[in-house]
Enzyme design. Structure first.
Site, PDB file in Angstrom:
ATOM      1  CE1 TYR A  17      -3.463   2.749   0.734  1.00  0.00           C
ATOM      2  CE2 TYR A  17      -2.096   3.294   2.631  1.00  0.00           C
ATOM      3  CZ  TYR A  17      -3.130   3.608   1.776  1.00  0.00           C
ATOM      4  OH  TYR A  17      -3.824   4.777   1.938  1.00  0.00           O
ATOM      5  CD  GLU A  39      -7.965   6.450   5.435  1.00  0.00           C
ATOM      6  OE1 GLU A  39      -7.918   6.403   6.681  1.00  0.00           O
ATOM      7  OE2 GLU A  39      -6.967   6.279   4.717  1.00  0.00           O
ATOM      8  CD1 TRP A  47      -3.223   1.741   6.081  1.00  0.00           C
ATOM      9  CD2 TRP A  47      -5.393   2.206   6.282  1.00  0.00           C
ATOM     10  NE1 TRP A  47      -3.759   1.836   4.822  1.00  0.00           N
ATOM     11  CE2 TRP A  47      -5.097   2.127   4.917  1.00  0.00           C
ATOM     12  CE3 TRP A  47      -6.702   2.486   6.669  1.00  0.00           C
ATOM     13  CZ2 TRP A  47      -6.058   2.304   3.923  1.00  0.00           C
ATOM     14  CZ3 TRP A  47      -7.659   2.680   5.668  1.00  0.00           C
ATOM     15  CH2 TRP A  47      -7.320   2.587   4.317  1.00  0.00           C
TER      16      TRP A  47
END
Length: 187
Positions: A17, A39, A47
């Protein structure tokens, strides 16, 4: 200074990512919607957890097709709340429907969500030059302003911290450390 990747990217998913998406300007409404939803789900969590469940989210949420998500009914929401492959927060799941509807309203008004969100910076990327991860803010005046506007438009789970993470994710903000080899990567 040693050329090292941003220190938060540790796991395989984080690294992929970080190296291919984070801080890279995106103008694709489908991707922008996916990141906005992810998000929101990340709020209060890591995350890395969201990245590990990302494919499950894509399957569960019809590949983040906002037109389909906008039509989810109580049965679909209950099904999602039982799906062990995603974050099963009922408020966040319900927010995905509200956000899909609000997203389409923004598209109607501005022509695309991309135009709306990038207009906040006159279509320019904000490139910060942090030396240490401790310098990276959780919120800024920009994220405060966008958060307030999104909330006014009916979006949920779009507090300033979430919005700042979203801006990093979609490349409006490049917060790669100056030592990172992925600084100023563009698409």
């Amino acid at each position: 200074m040693k050329n090292t990747r941003c220190p938060w990217a540790k796991s395989e998913n984080d690294i992929v990512y970080h190296d291919t998406e984070w801080g890279v300007p995106s103008h694709d409404d489908n991707y922008l919607f996916e990141m906005l939803i992810l998000e929101g789900f990340q709020a209060g969590l890591s995350w890395n957890l969201i990245l590990n469940k990302r494919e499950n989210f894509r399957k569960a949420f019809d590949n983040f097709d906002y037109k389909k998500i906008s039509k989810y009914d109580e049965t679909k929401l209950a099904e999602l709340a039982e799906n062990q492959g995603i974050v099963r927060n009922k408020l966040k799941i319900a927010a995905s429907v509200k956000n899909a509807l609000a997203f389409m309203e923004v598209q109607k008004e501005f022509g695309s969500f991309d135009k709306y969100i990038w207009d906040f910076t006159d279509n320019k990327q904000i490139i910060n030059n942090w030396k240490d991860v401790s310098e990276v803010p959780a919120t800024t005046e920009l994220s405060d302003k966008i958060s307030k506007d999104l909330k006014k438009r009916g979006f949920k789970f779009v507090g300033s911290t979430i919005v700042y993470s979203f801006l990093q994710a979609i490349g409006i903000v490049d917060d790669h450390l100056i030592s990172c080899p992925y600084k100023k990567l563009t698409k």
